[in-house]
Design a protein around this motif. Sequence first.
Motif, mmCIF file in Angstrom:
data_model
loop_
_atom_site.group_PDB
_atom_site.id
_atom_site.type_symbol
_atom_site.label_atom_id
_atom_site.label_comp_id
_atom_site.label_asym_id
_atom_site.label_seq_id
_atom_site.Cartn_x
_atom_site.Cartn_y
_atom_site.Cartn_z
ATOM 1 N N PRO B 222 39.466 -13.184 3.347
ATOM 2 C CA PRO B 222 40.383 -12.498 3.402
ATOM 3 C C PRO B 222 42.231 -13.400 2.913
ATOM 4 O O PRO B 222 42.278 -14.402 4.530
ATOM 5 C CB PRO B 222 41.174 -11.691 4.379
ATOM 6 C CG PRO B 222 40.212 -11.415 5.172
ATOM 7 C CD PRO B 222 38.300 -12.472 4.572
ATOM 8 N N PRO B 595 43.777 -5.993 5.603
ATOM 9 C CA PRO B 595 42.538 -6.804 4.811
ATOM 10 C C PRO B 595 41.814 -7.662 5.143
ATOM 11 O O PRO B 595 40.825 -7.929 4.473
ATOM 12 C CB PRO B 595 43.587 -7.455 3.356
ATOM 13 C CG PRO B 595 44.263 -7.731 3.969
ATOM 14 C CD PRO B 595 45.147 -6.697 5.127
ATOM 15 N N ARG B 600 39.378 -4.267 8.445
ATOM 16 C CA ARG B 600 38.410 -3.387 6.959
ATOM 17 C C ARG B 600 37.186 -2.658 8.406
ATOM 18 O O ARG B 600 36.787 -1.590 7.772
ATOM 19 C CB ARG B 600 38.064 -4.227 6.125
ATOM 20 C CG ARG B 600 38.886 -4.735 4.534
ATOM 21 C CD ARG B 600 37.845 -5.598 4.352
ATOM 22 N NE ARG B 600 38.563 -5.877 3.058
ATOM 23 C CZ ARG B 600 39.290 -5.946 2.172
ATOM 24 N NH1 ARG B 600 38.827 -4.392 1.718
ATOM 25 N NH2 ARG B 600 39.985 -5.879 0.966
#
Lengths: 108, 748
Positions: B222, B595, B600
Motif C-alpha cells: 500500500p 488501506p 485492513r
Amino acid sequence: MKLSKVVNAAIFLSFIFFTTGAQAKQIEVQMKSISYSPKLIAIHSGDSVVWKNVSYSEHSASGETFDTSSVEPKHKSKAILFEKPGTYTYHCKVHGTTMNGTIKVESK
Amino acid sequence: MKYRFMALILLFSTLAYAELKDKKGPEPKPGAQAAFDFDYEFGRPIRPDEETYNQYRKAHAEHAEKQMGLSAAAVGDGMDTWHWWVGVDNPGFWQDLVNLTGGKENATGLRLDFLRVVMSVPRAERFKRLGLINDPDTVEADKPDQFGLKIDRMKDGALQWDPEKFGYSSGVIGLQLFKNKDFDPKKWNAETYLNDAKGMQPPYKIGMSCVFCHIGMNPLNPPDNPADPKWENLTSTIGNQYLREGLTFGETIEHQSIIYQYMATQEPGTSETSRFPTDSINNPTNINSIFRLRDRLKVAHVEKITPAQATLIKSMYKNAGLELDNIGGALGGTEKEPTLKVPHILTDGSDSMGILMASVRVYVNEGLMHKEWYDSWPVNPWKMTKSVLRGFKPAEFDIIEKWRKDPNSPWMQTERRMPNMATFLMSYDGFPLADAKNGKSYLKNNPKLLNRGKIAFAENCASCHSSKSPDSTITDPVLRKKAWKELVLSDDFLDHNYLSDDQRHAYSEIGTNIQRSEGTNAMRGSTWGQMSSQTYKDQRKEQITVKNLYNPLTGTYDLEWKGPNAYYRTPTLVSIWATAPYFHNNSLGLYNGDPSVKGRMDAFEDGMTKLLTPNKRLGVRSIKVTSTVTTLPDAFPGFKAKHPYFDEMKLKLLEFPVGTPVNLMMSLNPKHFPSLIAAYVKGVVAGRPEKEFPGLVDRRRKAGIEAVKKKMLELNTVPDFIEDRGHTFGSDLSDEDKLALIEYMKRF
C-alpha cells in the motif's frame, strides 16, 4: 572542337549536378507530445522529410505508402524520400489519428 | 378528495414541466475529431525513476504469461480495455447528466458532473473525501489551461495510446477526458460553467471505464500516502472498497435534502447499479474483487436459456471470435431447450448469461448506447410524460431485436474487445497476507490453532465457501462431514480454490438484508431481462413471506412482507483479510478508510468478530437514517409558477425529523407519490373535511408527517431496514474455535 565538346559536357554535367543537388531538400517535422509541427508541409518531389522526435514518448509517422516505424524520444530522427507528387496523410501508430499530419508533394 | 386530485395534478404537472425542460445531450463520439481543435496541455515530463502505466501493464502481462501461461499480448490489450475503454459513447451519457443537472436551478441540488468533481476536489483530498484514486501518470495543474480549467495533467511521455479511443487521464483513474466536438470557445466561460453549467458545453467530456470502481490499493504494497499512489501501490481488480460513489455524485448537495442523505448513507465500496434504471429499492452492492476467475469457472453452472437467447449468444460469440463451447459460457442443450454453462455474476447471481454478456452489460450500466438505454428506465428524466403514462414500468434493453443490428455500434465494438479483457481478468490471484509489508507479524505460527481453525471452517463454512468439494457420491451426512474435514485439512486445499461454490443461495438460507436480492432489473420485461438466464427467472417465481422484519416506526420486529424468492451468490473468501467490511452491502464491520496492512487487518478482525458474534453487530444502528431535519426536494417550480394555490399544500414543509430511515423515502416507486400527499392531507385533517387543511396544517404538520411515514412503510418496495443482519453461521462456535477460524482465514 574537342575542347569545346569537353567544356560543353562539363557544363551540362555541372548543371545536372548542381540543379539536382541544390533542389533536393530535407524538411524537418518535429514530433511533439501529441502533434507534428508543422502539421502541414508542401515539398517537391525528390525532397525528403525528416521526422525528429523532440518529445518524451515514442512516435511514428505512418501513412499508406510509407512508415518511419518507431522513432525514439530524445531527438532521434528518421527520414523518408518522397518522389511521387501527391497528398500524403499520416499519423502516429502509438497515438492514433489524433496525432496526424499531411505532406503535399508537388512536381518540380 | 380535492387534495387527492390536486396531488395527481401536481405530479403530472411536475412531470410535464420536466418534459418541457428536456435537454437532449449531444450524440457523443469520442473517436470523432473535435469541431474546434486544440492541443491537450501536458504537465511536466516523466522522471526516469517513475513507473508509468505502460510499465505497470508490461510487467503484469509478462508475469501473467510466465506464471499462468496466458498470452501477454491478450492480457495487455485486455488491461487497456479495463483501464481506459469507455464503451465508445459513455462520455455522452455523463454529459447528458451534466446537461440535466448542471443548472443552478436544479431542484434536487444534485450535480452529476465529473468535470466539476475533478476540478473542485483538490488532488490531495480526493481519496479521503471520496475514495477516488489519483492517477500516478498525472500531476496537479499549476495553472489553469487555455480554457481556464484547472484539471490534473498527464505527465509528458505517459500517454501511450490513442486519446481519441481511450482519452486523456483526468487525474482520477477511470475518468477519461475526451475532446468535446460540441465545444464552442465563443460560448465558453469556466467560471460561469462551475456556477451554472446550464446549456454550456465544456471543452472535454468525461467518460468512465471499469477501473473507476475496480482499481484499488495493493494490499501487499500500500502507498504511504493514499492520495499519491504509485503504480506499484495499485492493483486493477481488487475493487475500490474506499469509493464513496454516493458522495462523489452528491457531496455538494445541501444536507437537508433527502437526496444528500441518500447519497451520503451509501456504504463505501459499493455501487448502486440500479440507480439509473431504478427498481425503486435503495440497494447498493459491494464492488466485487475479481480473483481466480479460471478456478471460478471450474464450478460454472448449467442454466436454461430461451431459444432466442441461444441465437443471440451464437451471434455474440461470432462477433467476438469465441467458440460456442468457450469456458466463459459454453452453449449446450438442444435447439428447443438450450443451456449455457455460466458463472454467477453480481451479488444476487442475476448476471447469468456468461462472461461476454455480463461484461458488455456493465458497459451499458456505464452509459454505452445510453440513448437507447434511457427508454428502458422506469423513470426516464428526458421523457417523464412517457414514464408516467406507462406507470413507471421498465422495458428491456433490446439486444435481441434492436441494438446489435449495426456491426459498428458501441455494443458490437465493445463485444469484440471482451475476450482479451476476460483473459486479463483471469490473470489475478489473491494477495497472501504473508507477502504483505509486515504481514507475517499478523500470523500466528501455531499448527494446533490452525488445525482447529481448519476444522471449524470445514464444519461451518466450506460447503458454500469452496470451489473444491468431496466426491458428490458421498451423501451420508456423517461420511460427508468427515470427507469435508479431510479435504480442508489437506495441504493443497487452498491452492486454486476460488473459496466459493459460486451458487445462488436462497434468502431463507442466508438471512441477510433482502433488498439487493429483491432487485428486479434482471427479470423479464426489465432493463436486463434479456441478459439473465431462464433458470434465474424460474427460481424467482416462487413467492415468499419474510417475517419478523424490524419496524422502524414502532421499534418492534413485527413487519411481514411478501415478494418473489430471492438469492445471494456466495462471495469468494480469497484474500478476505484485505476486503472488509463484509456482506453484499459492505455493512458488516468497521470501515476505517485505511488501506495500510494494519488498517485492513483492523477491519478484518472487527468484521470477522461481528460475523461470528452477531450480538456485537450494529443491528438497529445499521439502519440508514437521516443526520438532520430533511425535506423532500422542492422539485415543483414550474407548477408553483402556474398554480398560486400550490402554497396551500405547503409541500415544501414535508420535513422529516433527524433519524428518519432513509429507505422509507428512497425505496418507493414514484407512482406512489400521490398517495403520500393524500396521506399527508389526511393526517393533518384527521377526519375533518379536507377543505380545512390550509387552516390546520401549521399546527398539525407533525401528524401529517407521521401519516406519510406510515404510508411510506406500507408502500415500501422492500421494507427491510437493518443492513448488517443475517448470515449467522459459526455464531454457536466456542470463543476458541472462533479465534482459530479467524486465524486460519488470514491465510486465504
